[in-house]
Design a protein around this motif. Structure first.
Motif, PDB file in Angstrom:
ATOM      1  N   SER A   1       0.904  -1.158  -0.051  1.00 55.89           N
ATOM      2  CA  SER A   1       0.071   0.107  -0.281  1.00 55.89           C
ATOM      3  C   SER A   1       0.719   1.191   0.029  1.00 55.89           C
ATOM      4  O   SER A   1       0.477   2.281  -0.559  1.00 55.89           O
ATOM      5  N   GLY A   2       2.182   1.162   0.500  1.00 53.18           N
ATOM      6  CA  GLY A   2       3.040   2.261   0.635  1.00 53.18           C
ATOM      7  C   GLY A   2       3.657   2.686  -0.791  1.00 53.18           C
ATOM      8  O   GLY A   2       4.320   3.730  -1.013  1.00 53.18           O
ATOM      9  N   ALA A   3       3.474   1.800  -1.893  1.00 48.23           N
ATOM     10  CA  ALA A   3       4.301   2.053  -3.172  1.00 48.23           C
ATOM     11  C   ALA A   3       3.206   3.152  -3.995  1.00 48.23           C
ATOM     12  O   ALA A   3       2.233   3.419  -3.535  1.00 48.23           O
ATOM     13  N   ASP A   4       4.075   3.941  -4.701  1.00 49.73           N
ATOM     14  CA  ASP A   4       3.494   4.864  -5.427  1.00 49.73           C
ATOM     15  C   ASP A   4       2.780   4.521  -6.847  1.00 49.73           C
ATOM     16  O   ASP A   4       1.746   5.032  -7.229  1.00 49.73           O
ATOM     17  N   PHE A   5       3.278   3.373  -7.380  1.00 45.45           N
ATOM     18  CA  PHE A   5       2.488   2.862  -8.658  1.00 45.45           C
ATOM     19  C   PHE A   5       2.724   1.409  -8.565  1.00 45.45           C
ATOM     20  O   PHE A   5       3.679   0.847  -7.768  1.00 45.45           O
ATOM     21  N   ALA A   6       1.928   0.557  -9.174  1.00 42.92           N
ATOM     22  CA  ALA A   6       1.976  -0.834  -9.470  1.00 42.92           C
ATOM     23  C   ALA A   6       2.903  -1.251 -10.466  1.00 42.92           C
ATOM     24  O   ALA A   6       3.218  -2.514 -10.303  1.00 42.92           O
ATOM     25  N   THR A   7       3.135  -0.541 -11.340  1.00 43.55           N
ATOM     26  CA  THR A   7       4.084  -0.896 -12.570  1.00 43.55           C
ATOM     27  C   THR A   7       4.992   0.274 -12.682  1.00 43.55           C
ATOM     28  O   THR A   7       5.122   1.292 -12.372  1.00 43.55           O
ATOM     29  N   LEU A   8       6.212  -0.204 -13.411  1.00 40.56           N
ATOM     30  CA  LEU A   8       7.256   0.664 -13.668  1.00 40.56           C
ATOM     31  C   LEU A   8       6.879   1.642 -14.812  1.00 40.56           C
ATOM     32  O   LEU A   8       7.150   2.681 -14.687  1.00 40.56           O
ATOM     33  N   GLN A   9       5.921   1.010 -15.515  1.00 44.92           N
ATOM     34  CA  GLN A   9       5.577   1.865 -16.752  1.00 44.92           C
ATOM     35  C   GLN A   9       4.718   3.165 -16.177  1.00 44.92           C
ATOM     36  O   GLN A   9       4.694   4.302 -16.662  1.00 44.92           O
ATOM     37  N   GLY A  10       3.949   2.887 -14.957  1.00 43.23           N
ATOM     38  CA  GLY A  10       3.103   3.752 -14.323  1.00 43.23           C
ATOM     39  C   GLY A  10       3.875   5.198 -14.153  1.00 43.23           C
ATOM     40  O   GLY A  10       3.906   6.206 -14.055  1.00 43.23           O
TER      41      GLY A  10
END
Length: 836
Positions: free
Chosen positions: A501-510
């Motif tokens: 939940s603390g991440a900014d994005f779910a994907t590197l492309q995001g």
């Protein structure tokens, strides 16, 4: 086989042309003759007038009109035949191309003495396995072997790379002064009824050499070396194809034109009752100015209807099914363009009630703070299979606006942020059916921050599924699968990717989409990626100083199954529209400097086989800037790394087979790295295979360092299906055989295992390979070695080496450190990347 010969005075030809509906366009469009066994529109020489020569290949005997120069196992290597029940000539390419056909001498007396004539053919190019240049030319004014003019097609695997060209060959050295980009599609290897026919004309008038495609003039150059009419024929290097006819005539009579601004031969994104396809047609008579008539027909108006208003044709999808839309020229009814249309069924909102589905879906029902690049999934009670039709749709809850549609048929994604001028457009797989779970990957950048969305799944997407004990017949709005995205975008220059939940994005492309849109192009960016496997294609453009760090080298895996047949070509970004040209690499980095990957694995999961064209890079660094890789693995089979510019790989693993390191670079250093040749999956399962070649250098200039290996280990290992590499079967490099780039490779203080052949390098003649450029290496160019050792550190026996220059200690000094190799960077200011 019919042959029409005989020369008429020009005035008579012009007069006859005035009443011939092939050239005037005054008659109504007609349906052209069709080969009954294949549905192929076919030319008939009996219907062609005012020609010096015509052959429509309705006989098995080629020798009447042609000298056949190609034969199986010969040079060129290939086979001509006229397939049973067909009225076209087929050429199946072997390992090498060249001059394939020349007219018999008995035909040449009919050519005009001034050498002014055109050669025209209706050609259908086809896939084949060889990787040489793919020119397919009509030759004219042929003087002797290697001395001729020509025009025709440069047919690469990617339609973004194909061209229509004029070529001149002098003593076998071919130049192409006219190169006009045009999408040219290929039929399948060994196919018969698929593929696209192209009318190609090469024209010679005095010193003007011109080329046409489907009647459209695409370029002229001047050359006065060959003036004698000579001979005419066919050249390829090296492409399989079919030819419907070859005709030769007076170049003052121009071809009729029929061209469409829709480049593809198929329309696969149609949905019944939804957006039409609008095509602009250019139809001109043989004077190149007067508008011609044309007609358009749908093979099934219950599937797709046709509306013609002037030059604008509108195709409207009516109902599920397939149809062929055919465009006929009014002046030349055999000039035809076809479009295969596949229409998905009309979307109907499902209404079935499955009760509470909260535990079955991700993001969970009514969840908040979700990533804007989230992947959706739904798990069923049982194992599932993909359906044959239907759509997944995502709507914005506030106003029921449709924001994304994902179809079962071929899908494309334009990677990048929403309003980006140039995007990477690729085919991709949005729906994954594994076990009991359907995973759904949305198109790039379709969700916004602080918005609520709901998901629906059409009936037909999933087969054989049950949800909460009920047969699954689609998921509608009434199921209330909704979620809300994060309230605000992240700020600053440091970003995180992951599933926590603390991440900014779910994907590197995001992250890439975000920084390309919101950060200054030179902002130093750091991206930290949590451990996990991230199945995604990647695209970064116009942003420097980006560092991407995995949590662990083996645990952070960026991967995708991408390859030449799926996304053809090396790849480039373009404005959205047309055939996808994003290429076969997992990661396309374009116009960037100081891009760094560390502590992670970048992998192309495609396995070589005999069904597909298998080139499959992990990375295409399409930039003249700098790229750094540290403590990282790059794993594929064929063409693992494609590099330009300046590159430094430190403590890395590069694994693959078949030229798995290549590129148009200036200086690339592999330092303290393992270069592992993998067993080739294409041979089958659990066998020993040839190791092929490690490199194919295409370095920009003769004095550029090229590819330099310092303290590296050249090893071998099992491929994806357990195949191993045969002893002595691998060569350090082979040449691309092109005078425009150079085979600059240097090995310094490196160790090699016993899979490397005693001669080391694939010199001219090894497995049919061409000579390297330069053909004789020196201390500063070509293939070079210094202090090569076996795996125990003992000096290797280089007495049987061929094609390589053995450097002295002094001569090796410019290549012994990264600082020395990169000394020429930035006009001699140099570059010394550091480990920490």
């Amino acid at each position: 086989m019919r042959t029409k010969l005989g020369i008429l005075p020009l005035a008579i030809i012009i007069a006859l042309a005035g009443c011939d509906d092939e050239t005037t366009g005054t008659t109504d469009p007609q349906t052209p003759p069709t080969d009954s066994s294949s549905g192929t529109v076919s030319e008939n020489c009996d219907d062609m007038t005012n020609l010096y020569f015509c052959d429509d290949f309705d006989s098995q005997d080629l020798s009447t009109n042609w000298q056949v120069l190609a034969e199986s196992g010969g040079d060129p290597d290939g086979v001509f035949d006229v397939p049973e029940g067909r009225s076209y000539l087929r050429y199946t390419a072997g390992s090498s191309g060249g001059e394939l056909l020349l007219a018999q001498n008995s035909v040449l007396d009919n050519l005009p003495s001034d050498g002014n004539y055109f050669v025209e053919a209706r050609i259908r190019p086809r896939q084949n396995s060889t990787t040489a240049n793919k020119q397919l030319f009509l030759m004219g004014r042929w003087q002797s072997e290697g001395n001729w003019y020509a025009g025709g097609l440069n047919v690469q695997n990617s339609t973004s790379s194909t061209k229509v060209e004029v070529a001149t060959s002098i003593e076998g050295s071919i130049t192409r002064p006219v190169q006009s980009s045009k999408p040219i599609e290929l039929g399948t290897a060994g196919g018969e009824d698929d593929g696209t026919w192209y009318t190609t004309r090469f024209e010679m008038i005095d010193d003007n050499l011109s080329v046409y495609l489907d009647g459209e003039p695409l370029g002229t150059t001047q050359d006065s070396l060959f003036v004698d009419p000579g001979n005419f024929g066919v050249f390829t290097n090296n492409r399989s194809f079919e030819i419907d006819y070859i005709k030769v005539g007076d170049p003052s009579i121009k071809p009729v034109q029929l061209t469409l601004d829709y480049a593809s031969s198929a329309w696969t994104s149609a949905v019944a009752g939804e957006d039409p396809l609008v095509i602009n047609v250019t139809a001109l008579q043989s004077d190149g100015v007067t508008e011609d008539t044309f007609s358009v027909e749908s093979s099934d108006e219950n599937v797709v209807t046709v509306d013609v208003q002037g030059s604008i044709v509108t195709l409207s999808p009516i109902d599920q099914g397939t149809a062929v839309v055919t465009f006929y020229s009014g002046s030349n009814p055999s000039l035809v363009k076809t479009l295969d249309v596949s229409v998905d069924p009309r979307f109907i909102m499902p209404t079935a009630d499955y009760g509470d589905i909260s535990s079955a879906v991700t993001p969970t029902v009514n969840s908040t703070e979700q990533f804007i690049d989230t992947t959706l999934s739904i798990s069923f009670d049982n194992e599932i299979a993909a359906g044959s039709s239907g759509q997944v749709r995502v709507y914005r809850s506030s106003d029921d606006t449709l924001v994304d549609t994902l179809k079962m048929s071929e899908e494309t994604d334009s990677m990048g942020y929403r309003d980006q001028a140039n995007k990477r457009t690729v085919y991709y797989r949005p729906l994954d059916f594994t076990g009991n779970t359907l995973s759904i990957k949305l198109h790039s950048d379709v969700l916004d921050y602080g918005e609520t969305y709901y998901v629906v799944i059409g009936d037909g997407v999933v087969n054989g599924a049950e949800l909460n004990g009920n047969a699954f017949v689609g998921l509608g709005q009434n199921s209330n699968w909704s979620f809300t995205t994060k309230a605000a975008m992240p700020s600053g220059n440091n970003f995180s990717v992951g599933h926590s939940s603390g991440a900014d994005f779910a994907t590197l492309q995001g992250v890439f989409n975000h920084i390309m849109q919101y950060n200054d192009s030179n902002d130093p960016i750091t991206i930290d990626i949590e451990d996990g496997t991230y199945n995604e294609l990647l695209f970064l453009r116009d942003h420097n100083n980006v560092t991407i760090r995995g949590a662990s080298r083996e645990g952070t895996v960026l991967q995708y199954d991408n390859f030449e047949t799926f996304n053809s070509g090396t790849g480039k970004s373009e404005p959205v529209g047309g055939t996808p040209s994003g290429g076969r690499a997992v990661f396309l980095a374009e116009n960037v400097d100081l891009l760094t990957l560390e502590n992670l694995t970048l992998k192309n999961t495609h396995q070589r086989d005999n069904q597909y064209s298998n080139q499959a890079e992990t990375l295409y660094f399409n930039s003249e800037g700098r790229f750094i890789a540290k403590d990282a693995d790059f794993i594929s089979e064929q063409d693992t790394l494609l590099l330009k510019g300046y590159n430094w790989f430190y403590n890395t693993l590069i694994a693959g087979n078949v030229d798995f390191i290549w590129g148009y670079n200036t200086a690339t250093v592999f330092e303290n790295s393992e270069i592992r040749t993998l067993g080739d999956s294409k041979a089958g399962v659990g066998v020993t295979t040839s190791g092929g070649y490690v490199l194919q250098a295409r370095t920009n200039t003769l004095d550029s360092p090229g590819f330099v290996f310092i303290g590296c280990q050249f090893t071998n290992g099992e491929g994806p299906v357990g195949n191993t590499v045969e002893t002595g079967s691998t060569y350090f490099a082979r040449s691309g055989g092109n005078a425009n780039y150079f085979d600059n490779v240097v090995l310094v203080n490196s160790q090699v295992d016993d899979h490397i052949a005693d001669i080391g390098w694939a010199v001219e003649g090894i497995n049919g390979q061409p000579a390297p450029n330069p053909s004789q290496p020196t201390a500063t160019s070509g293939w070079r070695e210094y202090n090569t050792m076996d795996m125990s550190g003992t000096p290797a026996d280089t007495s049987q080496r061929q094609g390589v220059y053995i450097l002295s200690e002094e001569e090796a000094e410019p290549y012994s450190t990264r600082e020395n190799v990169f000394a020429g960077y930035n006009d001699g200011q140099g570059w010394t990347p550091t480990v920490n």
